[in-house]
Design a protein around this motif. Structure first.
Motif, mmCIF file in Angstrom:
data_model
loop_
_atom_site.group_PDB
_atom_site.id
_atom_site.type_symbol
_atom_site.label_atom_id
_atom_site.label_comp_id
_atom_site.label_asym_id
_atom_site.label_seq_id
_atom_site.Cartn_x
_atom_site.Cartn_y
_atom_site.Cartn_z
ATOM 1 N N ILE A 19 -1.828 -0.251 12.442
ATOM 2 C CA ILE A 19 -2.568 -1.369 13.051
ATOM 3 C C ILE A 19 -3.357 -2.116 11.976
ATOM 4 O O ILE A 19 -3.391 -3.346 11.948
ATOM 5 C CB ILE A 19 -3.476 -0.844 14.185
ATOM 6 C CG1 ILE A 19 -2.569 -0.428 15.366
ATOM 7 C CG2 ILE A 19 -4.497 -1.894 14.621
ATOM 8 C CD1 ILE A 19 -3.281 0.355 16.453
ATOM 9 N N VAL A 20 -3.975 -1.352 11.036
ATOM 10 C CA VAL A 20 -4.740 -2.010 9.970
ATOM 11 C C VAL A 20 -3.810 -2.929 9.169
ATOM 12 O O VAL A 20 -4.150 -4.082 8.886
ATOM 13 C CB VAL A 20 -5.409 -0.975 9.036
ATOM 14 C CG1 VAL A 20 -6.004 -1.681 7.820
ATOM 15 C CG2 VAL A 20 -6.476 -0.189 9.785
ATOM 16 N N ILE A 21 -2.639 -2.419 8.813
ATOM 17 C CA ILE A 21 -1.717 -3.264 8.045
ATOM 18 C C ILE A 21 -1.377 -4.518 8.836
ATOM 19 O O ILE A 21 -1.393 -5.636 8.312
ATOM 20 C CB ILE A 21 -0.435 -2.477 7.685
ATOM 21 C CG1 ILE A 21 -0.778 -1.386 6.678
ATOM 22 C CG2 ILE A 21 0.636 -3.415 7.124
ATOM 23 C CD1 ILE A 21 0.409 -0.675 6.096
ATOM 24 N N PRO A 31 0.833 -1.203 0.000
ATOM 25 C CA PRO A 31 0.000 0.000 0.000
ATOM 26 C C PRO A 31 0.871 1.257 0.000
ATOM 27 O O PRO A 31 1.989 1.234 0.509
ATOM 28 C CB PRO A 31 -0.789 -0.094 1.309
ATOM 29 C CG PRO A 31 -0.302 -1.290 2.035
ATOM 30 C CD PRO A 31 0.837 -1.896 1.302
ATOM 31 N N ARG A 32 0.361 2.324 -0.580
ATOM 32 C CA ARG A 32 1.118 3.575 -0.598
ATOM 33 C C ARG A 32 1.149 4.207 0.786
ATOM 34 O O ARG A 32 0.133 4.253 1.470
ATOM 35 C CB ARG A 32 0.484 4.559 -1.595
ATOM 36 C CG ARG A 32 1.319 5.808 -1.809
ATOM 37 C CD ARG A 32 0.843 6.657 -2.979
ATOM 38 N NE ARG A 32 1.010 6.022 -4.280
ATOM 39 C CZ ARG A 32 2.190 5.768 -4.853
ATOM 40 N NH1 ARG A 32 3.315 6.067 -4.236
ATOM 41 N NH2 ARG A 32 2.238 5.186 -6.030
ATOM 42 N N ILE A 33 2.350 4.633 1.175
ATOM 43 C CA ILE A 33 2.496 5.341 2.453
ATOM 44 C C ILE A 33 3.244 6.629 2.105
ATOM 45 O O ILE A 33 4.468 6.689 2.193
ATOM 46 C CB ILE A 33 3.272 4.464 3.475
ATOM 47 C CG1 ILE A 33 2.497 3.168 3.728
ATOM 48 C CG2 ILE A 33 3.515 5.227 4.759
ATOM 49 C CD1 ILE A 33 3.150 2.223 4.721
ATOM 50 N N PRO A 34 2.526 7.658 1.667
ATOM 51 C CA PRO A 34 3.194 8.826 1.087
ATOM 52 C C PRO A 34 4.228 9.440 2.033
ATOM 53 O O PRO A 34 3.933 9.702 3.196
ATOM 54 C CB PRO A 34 2.041 9.808 0.824
ATOM 55 C CG PRO A 34 0.822 8.963 0.753
ATOM 56 C CD PRO A 34 1.070 7.824 1.704
ATOM 57 N N GLN A 58 10.713 2.952 2.508
ATOM 58 C CA GLN A 58 9.928 3.532 3.603
ATOM 59 C C GLN A 58 8.467 3.124 3.558
ATOM 60 O O GLN A 58 7.566 3.952 3.717
ATOM 61 C CB GLN A 58 10.025 5.066 3.595
ATOM 62 C CG GLN A 58 11.391 5.574 3.945
ATOM 63 C CD GLN A 58 11.411 7.074 4.134
ATOM 64 O OE1 GLN A 58 10.547 7.792 3.664
ATOM 65 N NE2 GLN A 58 12.424 7.558 4.831
ATOM 66 N N ARG A 59 8.209 1.855 3.269
ATOM 67 C CA ARG A 59 6.835 1.404 3.416
ATOM 68 C C ARG A 59 6.841 -0.076 3.742
ATOM 69 O O ARG A 59 7.892 -0.644 3.995
ATOM 70 C CB ARG A 59 6.005 1.733 2.188
ATOM 71 C CG ARG A 59 6.672 1.374 0.884
ATOM 72 C CD ARG A 59 5.902 2.027 -0.223
ATOM 73 N NE ARG A 59 6.350 1.563 -1.521
ATOM 74 C CZ ARG A 59 5.702 1.841 -2.634
ATOM 75 N NH1 ARG A 59 4.582 2.536 -2.601
ATOM 76 N NH2 ARG A 59 6.154 1.412 -3.786
ATOM 77 N N ILE A 60 5.669 -0.699 3.748
ATOM 78 C CA ILE A 60 5.577 -2.061 4.255
ATOM 79 C C ILE A 60 5.064 -2.972 3.152
ATOM 80 O O ILE A 60 4.092 -2.656 2.475
ATOM 81 C CB ILE A 60 4.634 -2.118 5.479
ATOM 82 C CG1 ILE A 60 5.179 -1.193 6.573
ATOM 83 C CG2 ILE A 60 4.516 -3.547 5.993
ATOM 84 C CD1 ILE A 60 4.238 -0.996 7.732
ATOM 85 N N ASP A 61 5.752 -4.085 2.968
ATOM 86 C CA ASP A 61 5.393 -5.040 1.936
ATOM 87 C C ASP A 61 4.769 -6.255 2.618
ATOM 88 O O ASP A 61 5.288 -6.737 3.633
ATOM 89 C CB ASP A 61 6.667 -5.431 1.171
ATOM 90 C CG ASP A 61 6.371 -5.931 -0.233
ATOM 91 O OD1 ASP A 61 5.219 -6.314 -0.486
ATOM 92 O OD2 ASP A 61 7.317 -5.964 -1.044
ATOM 93 N N LEU A 62 3.642 -6.727 2.086
ATOM 94 C CA LEU A 62 2.964 -7.910 2.643
ATOM 95 C C LEU A 62 3.088 -9.012 1.602
ATOM 96 O O LEU A 62 2.553 -8.888 0.506
ATOM 97 C CB LEU A 62 1.485 -7.602 2.883
ATOM 98 C CG LEU A 62 1.166 -6.283 3.584
ATOM 99 C CD1 LEU A 62 -0.337 -6.043 3.649
ATOM 100 C CD2 LEU A 62 1.741 -6.292 4.981
#
Ligand code: SRM
Ligand SMILES: Cc1cc2nc3c(=O)[nH]c(=O)nc-3n(C[C@H](O)[C@H](O)[C@H](O)COP(=O)(O)OP(=O)(O)OC[C@H]3O[C@@H](n4cnc5c(N)ncnc54)[C@H](O)[C@@H]3O)c2cc1C
Ligand code: SF4
Ligand code: FES
Lengths: 857, 123
Positions: free
Chosen positions: A585-587, A572-575, A604-608
């Motif tokens: 928490i949602v992630i 998801p984008r985390i600008p 600088q973001r999270i990969d699932l």
């Protein structure tokens, strides 16, 4: 004082490690003389030789290191003793020794002077005031920059010659209101004639500089603190200024030679013969700007200096080589204006005639000097020096077409441009390294030419012509299906408003490819072009719409990144890298509920990781609900705009880098490009966001933002180059808009901005001309294209969730939509999952004897 | 193996899986230029494609170079008249008619005959 005893090997002492000194050392090494001699070099400057010709590029981001000409390994391998910051102070010719400022004395068998020249500062009162500078060394530039940044508003350059204009451009670049004061009645009096000067004047004034020609400087006035406040001019006027740069010509640095009794010319310069040997003392040589050559001239250009270096080294090796004079041709780009002069530019030969074409509105002036027998003798080109290479090479011969045709612009009745084909084989193409057309044509690629002949590695003025002399590098087509490259396809799609791949292929593909299905190379490339242009050509903006869906690479087709076992990752984008605890928490909850592996990315973001294709819509439904959007980790499009924490929290920050990063990420999200785009914003020069490794990087300054472009991490790292300085928010965004759209328009498939910047003719300067100075008149269109992109942006995942037709593809099997693919399995590792690899190995790489299942053969 | 599908609704795509013709999906489920995966009764997988002229193809779905069952998700194309799919993982191309790997002829995947029939199953 320590005196080094004469060792067994003869000693060669070189005084001066500038451009020519370094070239001389290379020539010595090339001839094996560094092995037979001890070589000691005294250098006045604190750093080894650097490219003085490109000095001004320091202000556009080239670092002093990048200007360097000396490889430490070269000195080491050849045992050269370089003594930086230790100028020679005294020469004792009788005892054959040199004493340096440090007190070190070295005896010599051969002495070579390469001390260059010093800027001439006219003896006006007040010239030593604080804020007065010259323009010759890196240290000079650092001092000018530091002074200008301490609040100077206005700057004046004394001298409107070549260097004066460069210095004026630099002052303007530093944000100063800049004046040029020139004593002669025109700018660049040495190189151009009156008409050329007029064209130049118009263009220079058009750039916002104020020019005072026919005006002398009488006095510099300083305030009580000793700092410059104004200049008194010969016309009685006064010019208020905070900074003065003297650029009124140079004088050979021959004082050491005079002091030890070597003959010098009337106007300075150590008098030497054709081997560059002093006419007074055969053990002493002088080369470069400090020498008066055998033809009685003192050359202020680097190319003749290089020839002298070669001649002196040849003489020391006992070979024949002579320097008897050189061509003074020059081609320069000053303040973005092409200026060239060659041969007998001022028409001094008896009975010669001028052919002139002038268009002062367009800032164009071209003059050719033709001899009585029709021979081309020389010329001046201002505003458009395109023909320089050809014309210079034709100088001395009767051109194959009438002289007028050589200067008329294309479209004004001129016949086909006289190409490089017209040149004779012995025409010198690269004057810096004296390389002929024949020598260049013995090679196949520019890289080869540069490596083997050095052509193109000096001033760079010949690179274009060299390129034209090389064979075409084969079919420039994108792939086997199209004879066109990406840029041409972009133009075709844009102009003909083609929105369907099949139409493009059938109308513009290779005959054999028409009617076919294209291939895995051109389909995504065309999909990207259509997506970049979508709002402007009337195509649907969604990458999965209609025929476009079939063109997308598999990642774009599923709006996720395919992993090695057939599962997908979700980003998801985390600008700007900024995220609220609730969203974090949602992630976490989504990852837990779907059993996904989570990792913080380098962006600088999270990969699932580990999502099955049929799970993607359900995962995204949760994410979109919580306010997330696609991060386009799968697309050749904007990835992330990294930020540092910036002024809000950081004690050093000077601007709000997080806000700017978020603004930029939201502006350019979803923008499809020839390759992925990455960006970053740092809150100060400490650069914690690593902006200079990005396609576009922004670094805060006290006055706004500096914009860097063309950076890259990855396999071929490149630091981004400074495009523009101290921009306001609006200026920054406008320049990025233009830069990105120009890149999208002209880059090759899968060409990052770094490779593109290195490839396109003219490089960074050209890009700056186009996007900063609007030299091609394209900026309005580029901005409009970006405005359309911004206005039409929609989140791809939200749109997909709303469209049952698009959702239909997210199934494991067309005949069993919810049965998980049995090959996608996972095993635990460090409290999370990872792909079950043995599952993948079952039945891998079948051998030839495997029967065709279900085949009737 | 190919057959030409008349452009009509109500047609279903069938694969020859050795023991008989297996219906896998409606023709309308196939987007020209893209594939779908079908699960076969013995647990194997087929990748079924339709090209821009309506021709149908089916080959094994498992990419022999990586072991993942992903060929249905690759991009299709034509190479000198040969229809192919490029694996989305490491991009090797496979002939849609024979299953032969264009980049390494020693490797091939299964190829299946395909046909369309009215959805009620009558021949
Ligand atoms: C996930 C991530 C690694 C990580 O765990 O940190 C990653 C993963 C991949 N990178 Fe990367 N790169 C990631 C950050 C980077 C960075 C660091 C950065 O962005 O600051 C770089 C160097 C910076 C740069 O690009 O200049 C980077 C340079 C590359 C390259 C080399 C690009 C080049 O110009 O040389 C590739 C290959 C390519 O694009 O052709 C690549 C390609 C890939 C691909 C797409 C390879 C592939 O096709 O499977 C990986 C798939 C991601 C996925 O499945 O989600 N990745 N990759 C990072 C995702 C960042 C994000 O949030 O979007
Ligand atoms: C801004 C700028 C732009 C230019 N643009 C162009 C161009 O476009 N085309 C072109 O052909 N030329 C150009 N030139 C000129 C070019 O740089 C010179 O022709 C060239 O550098 C001459 O080389 P050199 O080695 O003779 O002198 P330099 O490069 O000046 O080197 C001389 C060195 O000797 C050192 N030295 C002096 N005295 C002593 C001493 N007693 N002991 C030890 N060391 C000493 C000096 O500090 C200096 O480092 C430009 C010059 C400048 C400043
Ligand atoms: S770049 Fe400057 S402002 Fe940003 S975190 Fe680093 S030190 Fe602070
Ligand atoms: S003419 Fe200067 S590099 Fe060739």
């Amino acid at each position: 004082m320590p005196t080094t005893a004469f060792p067994e090997r003869p000693t060669l002492v070189l005084i001066g490690h500038g451009m020519v000194g370094q070239r001389f050392l290379e020539a010595l090494a090339g001839r094996g003389l560094t092995a037979t001699h001890r070589v000691v070099v005294f250098a006045e400057e604190p750093r080894p030789a650097y490219d003085r010709v490109r000095l001004t590029s320091y202000f556009s981001g080239t670092t002093p290191q990048e200007l360097g000409l000396t490889d430490p390994a070269f000195l080491r391998d050849h045992g050269i003793e370089l003594r930086l910051d230790d100028p020679a102070a005294h020469i004792d010719r009788a005892a054959r020794r040199v004493t340096a400022r440090s007190g070190l004395t070295v005896g010599y068998d051969t002495l070579v002077l390469a001390t260059g020249s010093a800027p001439f500062v006219p003896p006006v009162p007040g010239r030593d005031a604080q804020g007065c500078f010259v323009y010759r060394t890196i240290e000079d530039l650092l001092a000018i920059e530091a002074y200008a940044k301490r609040g100077a508003k206005t700057g004046a350059v004394v001298g409107g010659g070549l260097l004066g204009l460069e210095a004026a451009g630099a002052l303007q670049g530093l944000g100063l209101d800049t004046h040029i004061v020139e004593f002669a009645p025109r700018l660049m009096p040495v190189q151009v004639d009156e008409g050329g000067g007029a064209a130049l004047l118009r263009t220079v004034e058009g750039l916002g500089l104020t020019v005072h020609t026919g005006t002398g400087t009488q006095e510099i006035t300083a305030g009580p603190d000793g700092a410059v406040t104004a200049m008194r001019l010969s016309d009685g006027g006064e010019l208020a200024t905070d900074l003065v740069v003297f650029s009124a010509g140079v004088r050979p640095r021959d004082q050491l030679a005079r002091d030890c009794g070597l003959a010098v010319g009337e106007r300075g310069g150590v008098t030497v013969d054709a081997q560059c040997r002093s006419v007074t003392d055969p053990r002493v040589f002088a080369i470069g700007e400090c020498a008066q050559a055998a033809d009685g001239r003192v050359y202020g250009l680097v190319a003749p200096g290089y020839e002298m270096a070669a001649a002196a080294a040849a003489a020391l090796a006992g070979d024949d080589a002579a320097f008897t004079g050189a061509d003074l041709s020059t081609k320069l780009k000053l303040l973005g204006v092409d200026v060239a002069s060659f041969g007998d530019a001022h028409g001094t030969a008896p009975d010669c005639l001028d052919v002139v074409y002038a268009d002062s509105r367009a800032g164009l002036y071209k003059k050719l000097v033709i001899g009585a027998d029709g021979t081309l003798l020389g010329g001046v080109l201002v505003g458009d020096a395109e023909a320089y290479g050809t014309l210079r090479a034709l100088t001395g011969s009767v051109p194959p077409v009438a002289a007028e045709q050589l200067v008329l612009p294309a479209g004004a009745g001129a016949p086909a441009q006289l190409g490089p084909d017209a040149l004779p084989g012995d025409a010198v193409i690269c004057s810096c390294h004296n390389v002929t057309k024949e020598a260049i044509q013995a090679h196949h690629t520019l890289a080869e030419v540069k490596r083997c002949t050095k052509a193109g590695t000096g001033c760079g003025g010949c690179v274009k012509l060299v390129g034209q002399l090389l064979p075409e590098s084969g079919d420039a087509g994108l792939c086997g299906c199209f004879p066109h490259g990406r840029q041409e396809l972009y133009e075709i799609v844009r102009v003909k408003r083609i929105t369907a791949f099949a139409q493009l292929l059938d109308e513009h593909g290779h005959a054999a490819a028409r009617g076919g299905d294209g291939c895995e190379v051109c389909k995504p490339a065309v999909a990207s072009i259509i997506a970049s242009l979508a709002p402007s050509i009337g195509a649907d903006g969604h990458v999965l719409d209609g025929e476009q869906a079939a063109l997308q690479d598999t990642n774009d087709h599923f709006l996720a990144n395919l992993q090695k076992n057939g599962s997908y990752s979700v980003v998801p984008r985390i600008p700007g890298g900024e995220i609220t605890p609730d969203k974090l928490i949602v992630i976490g909850e989504v990852a837990r509920d779907f059993g996904l592996y989570t990792k913080i990315t380098g962006g600088q973001r999270i990969d699932l990781f580990g999502a099955r294709v049929e799970q993607l819509p359900r995962i995204w439904a949760r994410l979109v609900d919580a306010g997330f959007e696609s991060g386009h980790a799968y697309g050749k499009s904007l990835r992330t705009v990294k930020s540092c924490v910036g002024r809000t929290w950081c004690r050093y920050g000077v601007q709000d880098s997080v806000r700017m990063a978020i603004d930029l990420e939201l502006r350019y999200r979803g923008l499809r490009a020839p390759h992925k785009l990455k960006a970053a914003v740092s809150g100060c020069a400490r650069e914690c966001a690593e902006a200079r490794s990005k396609d576009f990087g922004v670094i805060a300054t006290a006055g706004g933002w500096n914009l860097y472009v063309g950076g890259n991490g990855g396999a071929t790292p490149r630091h981004a180059d400074l495009l523009a300085q101290d921009l306001s928010d609006a200026e920054l965004v406008r320049l990025i808009d233009r830069f990105l759209m120009f890149y999208i328009r002209t880059a090759d498939r899968l060409e990052r901005t770094s490779a593109w910047l290195e490839r396109i003719p003219g490089g960074l300067d050209h890009v700056r001309d186009v996007v900063v100075r609007d030299a091609l008149g394209l900026c309005a269109e580029l901005e409009a294209l970006m405005a359309a992109h911004v206005a039409h942006y929609r989140d791809e995942w939200a749109q997909t969730l709303d469209d049952p037709a698009k959702l239909a593809r997210f199934v494991s099997f067309v005949n069993a939509p919810d049965t998980p693919d049995p090959v996608v399995g996972f095993v635990p590792e460090r409290d999370q999952i990872k792909p079950d690899l043995p599952l993948l190995d079952i039945g891998r790489r079948p051998t030839e004897d495997v029967l065709l299942e279900g085949s009737t053969r | 193996m190919t057959t030409t599908a008349p452009e009509k609704t109500g047609l279903e795509v069938q694969l020859d899986v050795g023991g008989g013709w297996l219906p896998v999906c409606a023709l309308a489920a196939l987007v020209p230029g893209r594939g779908v995966a079908a699960l076969l009764p013995d647990g194997r997988q087929a990748a079924v494609f339709r090209d821009r002229h309506g021709r149908l193809y089916a080959i094994g779905n498992r990419d022999p170079f990586t072991g993942a069952a992903v060929l249905a998700r690759g991009l299709t194309g034509t190479d000198r008249g040969r229809p192919f799919v490029a694996s989305p993982l490491l991009k090797q191309r496979f002939d849609l008619r024979t299953g032969e790997c264009l980049d390494d002829p020693s490797v091939r995947v299964a190829a299946y005959r395909v046909r369309t029939r009215p959805a009620d199953g009558r021949a």
